[in-house]
Design an enzyme around this catalytic site. Sequence first.
Site, PDB file in Angstrom:
ATOM      1  N   ASP A 164       0.737  -0.883  -0.134  1.00 51.05           N
ATOM      2  CA  ASP A 164       0.321   0.150   0.275  1.00 51.05           C
ATOM      3  C   ASP A 164       0.779   1.615  -0.244  1.00 51.05           C
ATOM      4  O   ASP A 164       1.139   1.896   0.752  1.00 51.05           O
ATOM      5  CB  ASP A 164      -1.246   0.092   1.409  1.00 51.05           C
ATOM      6  CG  ASP A 164      -1.948  -1.341   1.157  1.00 51.05           C
ATOM      7  OD1 ASP A 164      -2.932  -0.973   1.398  1.00 51.05           O
ATOM      8  OD2 ASP A 164      -1.519  -2.567   0.876  1.00 51.05           O
ATOM      9  N   ASP A 192      -1.609  -2.746  -4.046  1.00 52.15           N
ATOM     10  CA  ASP A 192      -2.347  -0.991  -3.543  1.00 52.15           C
ATOM     11  C   ASP A 192      -0.378  -0.340  -4.413  1.00 52.15           C
ATOM     12  O   ASP A 192      -0.012  -0.515  -3.317  1.00 52.15           O
ATOM     13  CB  ASP A 192      -2.715  -0.778  -2.882  1.00 52.15           C
ATOM     14  CG  ASP A 192      -3.874  -1.346  -2.525  1.00 52.15           C
ATOM     15  OD1 ASP A 192      -4.491  -1.484  -3.364  1.00 52.15           O
ATOM     16  OD2 ASP A 192      -4.431  -0.700  -1.681  1.00 52.15           O
ATOM     17  N   TYR A 195      -1.764   4.108  -6.088  1.00 49.75           N
ATOM     18  CA  TYR A 195      -2.877   4.972  -6.452  1.00 49.75           C
ATOM     19  C   TYR A 195      -3.297   6.264  -6.798  1.00 49.75           C
ATOM     20  O   TYR A 195      -4.687   7.112  -6.784  1.00 49.75           O
ATOM     21  CB  TYR A 195      -3.211   5.065  -4.903  1.00 49.75           C
ATOM     22  CG  TYR A 195      -2.876   4.441  -3.701  1.00 49.75           C
ATOM     23  CD1 TYR A 195      -4.007   4.788  -2.823  1.00 49.75           C
ATOM     24  CD2 TYR A 195      -2.008   3.692  -3.022  1.00 49.75           C
ATOM     25  CE1 TYR A 195      -4.031   3.379  -1.634  1.00 49.75           C
ATOM     26  CE2 TYR A 195      -1.905   2.469  -2.635  1.00 49.75           C
ATOM     27  CZ  TYR A 195      -3.618   2.635  -1.331  1.00 49.75           C
ATOM     28  OH  TYR A 195      -3.231   1.513  -0.732  1.00 49.75           O
ATOM     29  N   ASN A 229      -6.690  -3.819  -4.239  1.00 48.28           N
ATOM     30  CA  ASN A 229      -8.018  -2.888  -5.093  1.00 48.28           C
ATOM     31  C   ASN A 229      -7.972  -1.939  -5.910  1.00 48.28           C
ATOM     32  O   ASN A 229      -8.781  -1.250  -6.966  1.00 48.28           O
ATOM     33  CB  ASN A 229      -9.198  -3.177  -3.778  1.00 48.28           C
ATOM     34  CG  ASN A 229      -8.048  -2.046  -2.443  1.00 48.28           C
ATOM     35  OD1 ASN A 229      -7.182  -2.703  -2.428  1.00 48.28           O
ATOM     36  ND2 ASN A 229      -8.741  -0.563  -2.244  1.00 48.28           N
ATOM     37  N   HIS A 314      -3.594  -9.528  -0.793  1.00 47.28           N
ATOM     38  CA  HIS A 314      -3.781  -7.890  -0.656  1.00 47.28           C
ATOM     39  C   HIS A 314      -4.390  -7.859   0.684  1.00 47.28           C
ATOM     40  O   HIS A 314      -4.325  -7.814   1.274  1.00 47.28           O
ATOM     41  CB  HIS A 314      -4.602  -7.411  -1.774  1.00 47.28           C
ATOM     42  CG  HIS A 314      -4.571  -5.825  -1.627  1.00 47.28           C
ATOM     43  ND1 HIS A 314      -3.493  -5.296  -1.107  1.00 47.28           N
ATOM     44  CD2 HIS A 314      -5.428  -4.693  -0.554  1.00 47.28           C
ATOM     45  CE1 HIS A 314      -3.899  -3.638  -1.149  1.00 47.28           C
ATOM     46  NE2 HIS A 314      -5.223  -4.205  -0.713  1.00 47.28           N
ATOM     47  N   HIS A 324     -11.511  -2.106   7.259  1.00 45.98           N
ATOM     48  CA  HIS A 324     -12.226  -3.386   7.006  1.00 45.98           C
ATOM     49  C   HIS A 324     -11.517  -4.928   7.109  1.00 45.98           C
ATOM     50  O   HIS A 324     -11.001  -5.797   6.940  1.00 45.98           O
ATOM     51  CB  HIS A 324     -10.371  -3.505   5.555  1.00 45.98           C
ATOM     52  CG  HIS A 324      -9.727  -2.351   5.107  1.00 45.98           C
ATOM     53  ND1 HIS A 324     -10.537  -1.699   3.931  1.00 45.98           N
ATOM     54  CD2 HIS A 324      -9.281  -1.684   4.754  1.00 45.98           C
ATOM     55  CE1 HIS A 324     -10.604  -1.117   3.236  1.00 45.98           C
ATOM     56  NE2 HIS A 324      -9.938  -0.874   3.938  1.00 45.98           N
ATOM     57  N   HIS A 351      -4.035  -3.494   2.003  1.00 48.56           N
ATOM     58  CA  HIS A 351      -5.439  -3.151   2.993  1.00 48.56           C
ATOM     59  C   HIS A 351      -5.068  -2.751   3.540  1.00 48.56           C
ATOM     60  O   HIS A 351      -5.658  -0.866   3.434  1.00 48.56           O
ATOM     61  CB  HIS A 351      -5.620  -4.032   2.607  1.00 48.56           C
ATOM     62  CG  HIS A 351      -7.657  -4.614   2.267  1.00 48.56           C
ATOM     63  ND1 HIS A 351      -7.643  -3.040   0.674  1.00 48.56           N
ATOM     64  CD2 HIS A 351      -9.019  -5.025   2.076  1.00 48.56           C
ATOM     65  CE1 HIS A 351      -8.732  -3.449   1.109  1.00 48.56           C
ATOM     66  NE2 HIS A 351      -9.546  -4.522   1.831  1.00 48.56           N
ATOM     67  N   VAL A 352      -5.036  -3.043   5.211  1.00 44.67           N
ATOM     68  CA  VAL A 352      -5.136  -2.025   5.647  1.00 44.67           C
ATOM     69  C   VAL A 352      -3.756  -1.368   6.302  1.00 44.67           C
ATOM     70  O   VAL A 352      -2.643  -1.322   6.586  1.00 44.67           O
ATOM     71  CB  VAL A 352      -5.689  -3.352   7.142  1.00 44.67           C
ATOM     72  CG1 VAL A 352      -5.716  -1.822   9.271  1.00 44.67           C
ATOM     73  CG2 VAL A 352      -6.519  -4.080   6.909  1.00 44.67           C
ATOM     74  N   HIS A 353      -4.183   0.407   6.693  1.00 44.40           N
ATOM     75  CA  HIS A 353      -2.829   1.089   6.162  1.00 44.40           C
ATOM     76  C   HIS A 353      -2.065   0.633   7.632  1.00 44.40           C
ATOM     77  O   HIS A 353      -2.721   1.895   8.203  1.00 44.40           O
ATOM     78  CB  HIS A 353      -3.177   2.626   5.927  1.00 44.40           C
ATOM     79  CG  HIS A 353      -3.632   2.425   4.586  1.00 44.40           C
ATOM     80  ND1 HIS A 353      -4.975   3.072   4.352  1.00 44.40           N
ATOM     81  CD2 HIS A 353      -3.714   1.210   3.549  1.00 44.40           C
ATOM     82  CE1 HIS A 353      -4.653   2.517   2.726  1.00 44.40           C
ATOM     83  NE2 HIS A 353      -4.742   1.325   2.553  1.00 44.40           N
TER      84      HIS A 353
END
Length: 466
Positions: A164, A192, A195, A229, A314, A324, A351-353
């Site tokens: 990400d 990711d 962006y 995503n 991901h 999420h 996915h989870v920041h």
Amino acid sequence: MKNLVIFAFLFLSITTVINGGITSKFVRQALPSIEMSLDTFPSPGGYNTPEQVHLTQGDHDGRGMIVSWVTPLNLAGSNVVTYWIATNGSDVKPAKKRAHASTKSYRFYDYSSGFLHHATIKGLEYDTKYIYEVGTDKSVRQFSFTTPPKIGPDVPYTFGIIGDLGQTYASNETLYHYMSNPKGQAVLFAGDLSYADDHPNHDQRKWDTWGRFMEPCAAYQPFIFAAGNHEIDFVPNIGEPHAFKPYTHRYPNAYKASQSTSPLWYSVRRASAHIIVLSSYSAYGKYTPQYIWLEQELKNVNREETPWLIVIVHSPWYNSNNYHYMEGESMRVMFESWLVNSKVDLVLSGHVHAYERSERISNIKYNITNGLSSPVKDPNAPIYITIGDGGNIEGIANSFVDPQPSYSAYREASFGHAVLEIMNRTHAQYTWHRNQDNEPVAADSIMLHNRHFFPVEEIVSSNIRA
């Protein structure tokens, strides 16, 4: 004794220990994740100069490399990469070879890409440094890479782990923090990338700026990508109904070498590791292509040759952040028992920041009569790493579930990257580095024990610093 008491007080004052897990009280400074402007990484000067140069593995076992680059024009010679073995100052004149790239371009809404060149170099020697050049005449640019050692159970190798990332000033810190570690040899990227889809009409110029931003690292060591995503780019309302179009045009891989039918799921072997990449955003139900492929792929793994079995997907299957939360549950239910039965060592997700590391746990005992629906410790299970903390424009996910679940070993809401240093068939040192620390400082670390050759419980060392 007095010093020990003081240390214990300081440790507990900056961490919370619940059910054996640690929630770090270190939270990244409450600053926005500001994206770098379009002109931060301009195109290189010169006529038809190659840019956005990057590498990925070009075969299944590490003797191939895909070299990718972009040019404004598709001129004669602009699709050729020249390469040779580095001679390290020797008077011996190196034998230069050439590989021709496939060239493509794409349109997306009102954007037209440059010419995307992807050249697969095959038959490289193991554990060898190569020099390579792309471009013609006065626009030639030179880079280098080193191939991995020959496949073997005790071959040491070091992977960076990033997810990400995006292209903010925090992203820049993450990438250069990783690059300051001289041990890194290849990067496992948990999805990711640019962006671009966070901008109006999925502004494709952001794919170009991300490619330039990544070049100082990605042109010198290969990245093994999973799609997230933010790579879907499915926008039928502006005439873009084909998912993953920019991603698959720009970041190819050698998926056919692992008998996959899609670049979104595939595997590679590198040194002593077998790496399986899955797609959270492609069908994975029973008898779908991804399901059929993974079932066979796990049977193909030879732990005697590649003892370290790593999966990249991901969307995390275990995550104690409110962001999420449980989004990966249906995929976990479908595949978790396979991974446990195969004794996978590590599952990497984004996915989870934020950052999180799990215990070795599984949740595969449930049936309609026993009601067993909670994760339990399982020595055959992988450790799950959530590494969606690269620094992207959407910022930190700082809302963890409270209390901390027993399956969560360590979690922290700040940006960073991880390093996996495989030592031999039994041990690998895993460390996580937050951006605010110097590279040698590991905020979280664990000496991993291989599930195939040395399946004993690990001892954890987490160095929490305010």
